[in-house]
Write an enzyme that holds these catalytic residues in place. Structure first.
Site, PDB file in Angstrom:
ATOM      1  N   ASN A  24      53.235   7.052 -23.851  1.00 30.53           N
ATOM      2  CA  ASN A  24      53.199   7.094 -25.319  1.00 30.53           C
ATOM      3  C   ASN A  24      53.378   8.504 -25.867  1.00 30.53           C
ATOM      4  OD1 ASN A  24      52.743   6.104 -28.022  1.00 30.53           O
ATOM      5  ND2 ASN A  24      50.653   6.863 -27.881  1.00 30.53           N
ATOM      6  N   HIS A  56      52.250   2.898 -31.401  1.00 27.15           N
ATOM      7  CA  HIS A  56      53.077   2.352 -32.490  1.00 27.15           C
ATOM      8  C   HIS A  56      54.281   1.588 -31.926  1.00 27.15           C
ATOM      9  CE1 HIS A  56      51.006   5.367 -34.961  1.00 27.15           C
ATOM     10  NE2 HIS A  56      51.542   4.837 -36.037  1.00 27.15           N
TER      11      HIS A  56
END
Ligand SMILES: *[C@@H]1O[C@H](CO)[C@@H](O)[C@H](O)[C@H]1NC(C)=O
Ligand SMILES: *[C@@H]1O[C@H](CO)[C@@H](O)[C@H](O)[C@H]1NC(C)=O
Ligand SMILES: *[C@@H]1O[C@H](CO)[C@@H](O)[C@H](O)[C@H]1NC(C)=O
Length: 295
Positions: free
Chosen positions: A156, A124
């Site tokens: 991440n 994201h």
């Protein structure tokens, strides 16, 4: 086609692009009940460009600018506050699914298949964890148009997630927090001493570019409003040890502008100064177990 005709078409296109109802598109990025307006970044701090403004994807909680070449966004911009990120029982990322974004023309769209078995997470840019005020708004963060390929373990799911948590934490120190996040493709020195931009491209055919780095600009705003605090961070897309201070990655806004080709904070409202956020608060990752947010 005659030159004059070309020029006239060009002028028409320019006129259309200048007249494009960007402000109308932008102004609907508002959750009135929370006082949030992601697109407010553009008026307060300037449009991060120059890049096209006619294909912006305007979501309930963020705005993203797709890059048709890299199949990643140029950036996603958000506006959060303590209420927006307050975890509520019913709203959960477990109900969200990663989706291809049909608002991006098919040729230029990243696909679920591109990421499958690529070894990279769908990372994201506007984080899911920043959107807790409505399930729809949270779901929208799962469009692949808001994703870039990110190293999973150590990045991440860890250091990057903890950097995002730091962004959320700023809602405890500021009434209003604006965050701009995006990928970078930076050069490294080759054996021959020259610099090259060298990165992987995933998918079949290869089409989704794997960024070498990511940037995050965090701006803390007080309701008084004659000064804001801001910081820019550039992190490599790789395992980062938990003991690395977040401030190691801080860079100046000028350097980020030069690295990204994006003008950042060009039009801060007159009379408003941007102080170094990390002089005001402790800039540090805030760790939590990655099982809390499975990517
Ligand atoms: C920010 O982090 C501090 C220290 O971990 C914590 O006490 C505080 O509750 C956090 N605030 C928010 C808004 O997350
Ligand atoms: C900005 O970039 C220059 C040149 O690469 C570097 O010397 C300087 O330390 C950077 N400044 C910051 C604040 O990172
Ligand atoms: C920011 O820039 C836009 C044009 O890009 C301009 O219309 C606007 O007035 C500027 N805002 C401020 C506060 O300077």
């Amino acid at each position: 086609m005659k030159l004059a005709a070309c020029l006239s078409i060009l002028n028409t296109l320019l006129a259309i692009s200048q007249a494009a109802p960007i402000n109308e598109k932008r102004s609907d990025v508002t959750d009135a009940s929370l006082g949030l307006n992601a697109a407010g970044w553009f008026t307060k701090y300037g449009y991060p460009g120059p890049i096209p403004q006619d294909n912006l994807l305007v979501r309930d909680a963020y705005v993203t600018a797709p890059n048709y070449y890299t199949r990643n966004p140029y950036w996603s911009v958000e506006h959060i506050n303590a209420d927006a990120i307050k975890v509520s029982g019913d709203i959960s990322r477990d109900k969200s699914t990663f989706r291809e974004d049909t608002d991006v023309p098919e040729y230029f769209r990243s696909k679920l298949a591109d990421y499958k078995r690529s070894g990279y997470d769908r990372g994201h840019q506007a984080p899911a964890g920043d959107v807790q005020f409505a399930q729809d708004a949270l779901d929208q963060t799962f469009y692949l148009s808001n994703m870039c390929p990110q190293v999973g373990v150590g990045f991440n799911r860890n250091y990057w997630a903890w950097t995002e948590e730091f962004g959320r934490n700023m809602t405890g120190s500021y009434d209003s927090v604006r965050i701009l996040t995006g990928p970078l493709y930076l050069p490294t020195q080759g054996d021959d001493g020259n610099y090259y931009i060298d990165y992987k491209v995933i998918g079949n055919p290869p089409n989704v570019h794997v960024p070498t780095h990511f940037f995050k600009v965090i701006i803390g705003e007080d309701s008084q409003g004659d000064s804001v605090d801001g910081a820019a961070f550039v992190l490599p897309n790789e395992y980062i040890s938990e003991s690395t201070p977040l401030t190691n990655w801080q860079t100046s806004f000028q350097n980020l502008t030069s690295m990204s080709g994006l003008e950042i904070l060009t039009n801060v409202t007159e009379g408003v100064t941007v102080n170094n956020l990390c002089d005001k608060v402790e800039c540090r990752i805030i760790t939590y177990s990655h099982t809390r947010y499975n990517p």
